[in-house]
Design an enzyme around this catalytic site. Sequence first.
Site, PDB file in Angstrom:
ATOM      1  N   SER A   3       0.835  -1.210   0.000  1.00 37.35           N
ATOM      2  CA  SER A   3       0.000   0.000   0.000  1.00 37.35           C
ATOM      3  C   SER A   3       0.866   1.256   0.000  1.00 37.35           C
ATOM      4  CB  SER A   3      -0.876   0.035   1.244  1.00 37.35           C
ATOM      5  OG  SER A   3      -1.770  -1.039   1.238  1.00 37.35           O
ATOM      6  N   GLN A   4       0.287   2.348  -0.473  1.00 36.03           N
ATOM      7  CA  GLN A   4       1.037   3.604  -0.454  1.00 36.03           C
ATOM      8  C   GLN A   4       1.259   4.012   1.011  1.00 36.03           C
ATOM      9  OE1 GLN A   4      -2.641   6.022  -1.921  1.00 36.03           O
ATOM     10  NE2 GLN A   4      -1.024   7.499  -1.595  1.00 36.03           N
TER      11      GLN A   4
END
Lengths: 813, 237
Positions: free
Chosen positions: B86-87
Site C-alpha cells: 500500500s502507499q
Amino acid sequence: MEKHPITGMEKRLITGIGLHSAAIIAFQLALMQLISMVQWHHFAYMIISVAMLGFGASGTLLALARKKLLHWSPWLVPALMTLSGLLMMVVFQAARLEMFRFDVYLLFSDRSQFPILAANYLLFFLPFFFGALAIGIVFIQHARSIGTYYFSNLLGSGVGGLLILVLSGAIHPLHAPPLIGLLSVGGGLISMRPGSRYGLIAFNILALAISLFMLKQPASLPLSEYKGLSRTLNLPETSVVYSEPDIQGHIEVVQGPALRYAPALSLAYTGAIPVKKQVFVNGDMYGVIPRHDPDASSHILDHTTMALPYVMADREKVLVLRPGPGSAVSQALLSGARRVDAVFENGGVFRLMQTRYAEASGNLMHQDRLHARNIQVRNFLANVPAGEYDMIALPLLESFGGTAGLNALREDYSLTKEAFQLMWEALSPGGVIAVSSWIDYPARTTLKLMATLVETARQNGIARPADHIAAIRSWGTITFVLKKQALTELEVARTRSFGERMYFDPALLPDIQEEERTRFNMIEEASLLAYLDLIMEGTSGLERDYGFVIDPSTDDRPYFSQFLRLKHIPRLSETFGQDNVPFLELGYLIVVVTLVQSLLLALLLIILPLLRLRRSPRRKSGTLLYFGALGLGYMFAEIILIQRFVLYLGHPVYALSAVISTMLIASGAGSLASGRINIPQASIQRVALVVAGILLAYTLLLTPLIRETLPAPLFVKTLLSLVIIAIPAFFMGMMFPLGIRFLAAYDHSQIPWAWGINGCLSVISTSLATLIAVESGFRIVMLVAFGSYLLACACFFFGKWFFRTPVGEKIPG
Amino acid sequence: MYYLGLKFLLLTGCLLGYGTAAAQRDPYEAERRQMVRTQLQARDIHHRATLRAMGTVPRHLYVPAAQQRFAYQDRPLPIGYGQTISQPYIVGYMTQIIRPEARHNVLEIGTGSGYQAAVLAEIVDQVHTIEIVPELGQTARRVLGQHYDNVRVKTGDGYYGWEEAGPFDAIVVTAAAEYIPPPLVEQLKDGGKMIIPVGSPFQVQLLMLVEKKGSDITTRTLMPVRFVPFTRASQDQ
C-alpha cells in the site's frame, strides 16, 4: 453504365477480393473479442480504431505512389492479400510478447506505457493497412467497373461478419485468427496471374504451415493482472475447472478453497460462509454457482440487505431478473414463493446450470416451482401480463470496489425508465420492485437508482413516493423496495426489526427518524442520505446540478452506468485529484481519447496526399465533403441500427452480426445495381435524397416501431429487422461506387484520396457517434446521419462550386 | 496552535536525529524522512508512534529490488502475484486509526511484503500476520525475521483468522473482501477495532472501521483516500 465484359482473370480477382474482405471484417471482430477478453471492451475499441485507420493510410500511400503501385499490381495485389493474411495469423500472438504487454489501467498513470501502446497500434495496424492497400489498388484500377468489385468487397465483408458469429460459438477465440488469415491467403492465391504462381504458391504453403502452427498453440490468454479472473487464479489451489467458448463470451468456471460469496454480509452472522465455484465470462466475474438445498432454513443472502423484500411480506409470485448463475433464484425459492420465474440473459451460463452443473447446484434449475428462461429482460417484460408478479427482483448493481467505470458505455435496456415502467405494470396491486446496489463513492449508482424509482412512482400517479419506498443499508450495500401501494405499518416495523437483527440501518421509510439512519453504520461523508432525501422530494434540481449524471437512463440513452459529465472534469480533478479522475469512469474517457487520436491521425492522413494532389487543377473540396459525408453517414446509421436492434433482437452479439452483415450484403447489392446507372452525377442527388428521407423517417418512427413490435415472435422480428436494415443499406451502397465512377471521369488522381477520406471518416465516426449518443441520445446521431447524406446530395446539387474544372472543361456526367 | 507547532518541531527533530545517525548506512534515509513529512504529517497523520515507526522501518527492503527506487513515492507498488504494498499514507492512516499501544496484540490479514506488519511491530508487543499466497508469506517471514522477534507469520486463508493467538486488540485487513469473515469478528476483543479498505486500488478509496462494543458491532466509513495506481507487476517478475 458498366459495360466492360468481365474476363476470367477479373472474375478470379473479384472472388479474391470477396475472400480477403471476409477475412478483414472477421479478423476485426475476432480481434475485438480477444482484446476485450485480455483487457476490456473499450480498450479493444481504442486499439482497433487506430488499426482501422490502415484503410485511410492505404489511401494516402496510393495517392502518393499511385502510378508505381498500379504498375506492380498484378503481383502486388495477391502478395498484399497474402501478407495481410499472414499478419492476421501472427499479430495477436506477437502482442503477447513482453515488449508489447501493457495494461489499460496504467495508461493514465504511467507514461512509460505510451511507447508500448504505440507499438501495439503499429502491430495491429499492419494487417489492415496491407489488406486495405490491396483493395484500394483494385478499386482504382477498376474504377469504371467499381460497382462489381465493391459488391464483392461488401458481400465478402457481410459473410465475414456471419463467419465470426459461427466461429465464436465453436472454437477458442485464440484459434480464430489463424483460420481467418487463411481466407486472405486463399484470396491472394486466387488473384494471382497464371504466370506468376510459383513463387507465391511457396508463400502460400508457408502461410498454411504458420496457420497450423498457430492452431497448435495452447488456448490460453495473457489476461490483464487486474482482470477478476487473473486475481482469482493467484489464490492457492485455485484453477479453471471448466472452459467453454460461447457466442456471448468465453465462459470459465473456477474452483478454489478460498472462493466464497456473501456480498456485504451482516456482521451479526456467525455461521460459516460456504465455498463456491465462481463463473467468469470473458475474464470478468459473472457470479457463483449456488448450491440449492430445499431443506435449508435460510440462505446466505438472507443475511444481506437483499433479503429485505422477503422480510417485509410473503411473496407468492416472484420474478428474478438476471440472477447470474442463480443465487438470487435459490434465495427466492427458499423464501417460500409459490412460483419463481427467472430470466437468464447469458445462454451459455443458462445451459451450464441446466446440464453440467445441475447436480453441483442441487438441481436448482429443475425445481418444480421454478420457471427459468433464457431470454433478454426487455423481451420477457414485453410479454408479461399486467399484475402478474408480487415481486420483481433485479440483480445487485455495481461491484465491490467499483469497476472504474468500465461499463459506462454498455447499453442496458433493463434499467431504463421504460423498463421500470414495464416492471411497474407487471406488478400485482401489493407488488414490489426490489433492487440492490453496492454503495459507491462518490455516490452515483445509488442515486441514479433512487432517481429512477422515484420517477417511476411519479409517472404512475404517486404524489408522495416516500410512502412507497423503503431502503435499508449495510456497511457495503443498499436495497430499495418500491411498492405499488403505500407501505403498511407492519412492513415498516418489519424493516426496522430486520435492521436491528442484522446491524443494518433503515435509509428510507415513510416515518424515518434521522437518528436511526446511522445507528450501526456511520458515514463520515453523510451526503448520501441527504442526496437520497433531495431526490425523494423531487424539487431540488439535484439531478441537474450534481457532478455526475444521475437522472434516469432512457431507451434513447440506455447508459445506466455512465455518470461522468465532461464539463465537470475540472471540478472533479480538484475534489478527487487529477490522477484519480480517469478511474471514476475509464470507459467513457477511453472513447474520448480514441476520438482525439483518430481525429489527429485522420487529419494527417487526409492532408498528406494533398501535397501531391496540389498539382491537379481540379477542385478537391467536393471529394473531401462527399466521401467524408458518406464515411460518417454510413457509420452513424450502422451504429444506431446496432444500438436499436440490441433491444429488439436481445443481445449485442446478435444485433452486431445482423446489422453489419445485412447492411454490407444489401449495400453490396446496391453497389452492383449502381453499375446499371448511366449518369452518376444526376443519380447521386436522387439516391442521396432517398437515403436521407429514409433516415429521417427512421429518426421519427424507428423507436415506436420497435417498441410496438417487441412482443412479436422472434422470426417476425428477424424478418422485420432484415427489411428495416436492408432498405437504406441498399441505397447507401450505391453512393460510393457512383462517386468513384464520377471521379474516374472528373479527376482519376483523386480516387485514392477519396478512398482514404472514406476510411478515415468511418473510423472517426465510430467514437464520435458514441459520444453524441451518450451526450444527446440516439435520435441526434440518426439526425447527423441524415444531415450527412443531405450534404452528399448538396455536393452535386451545387456541383459547379464543389467540383470546379479548368476553364473550357465540363463536369462529367 | 503553539502546542501543535512544538510537537511538530520535537517530532521532526527526533526523526532528524535518527536520520543523521543512520544516513551513512541507509541511502534512503532522506527519502524516508521526506515521506513522513510530506505524505503523512502534511495529511493529518499525527499519531506519534505511527510516525516514529514509519520513519524507522526501511520500506525499500519490503519491495522487490526493481522497485526500490520508488519505495518512498506516494503510491502503492507491485510486489508480484497480483498484490501490492500500500502507499505510505494508507499504511499510516490504517495504523493511526486503530490507535496501537505497546501492550496490544494485533492481527493482520494479508501480509503481502510484510511492511504493514513491520510498522505495527515497531509499536506493539505482538503481531500475527497471515498471507494466503505461499511465496509472499515465505519472503515476508524471512525479511521480518531478520528485524523482528515479535512478529509471527502464517501462510493460509485469512478467513479463519488465528484463533489460538487471539483475541486481538485490533485487526488490520489489508486485502479488501466483499464480506467480513465471521471468525475475525469473533476473534476481536470487546472494545477492539478492525480496519478494512473498501474498494479496488484504482478507485477513490474508502476505509471502514469496525468496532465491537458489547453486543453491538458498528461500522464507520472513513474519508476517501487519494490513490495513485501502480506500475505493472510483471516488470519486476
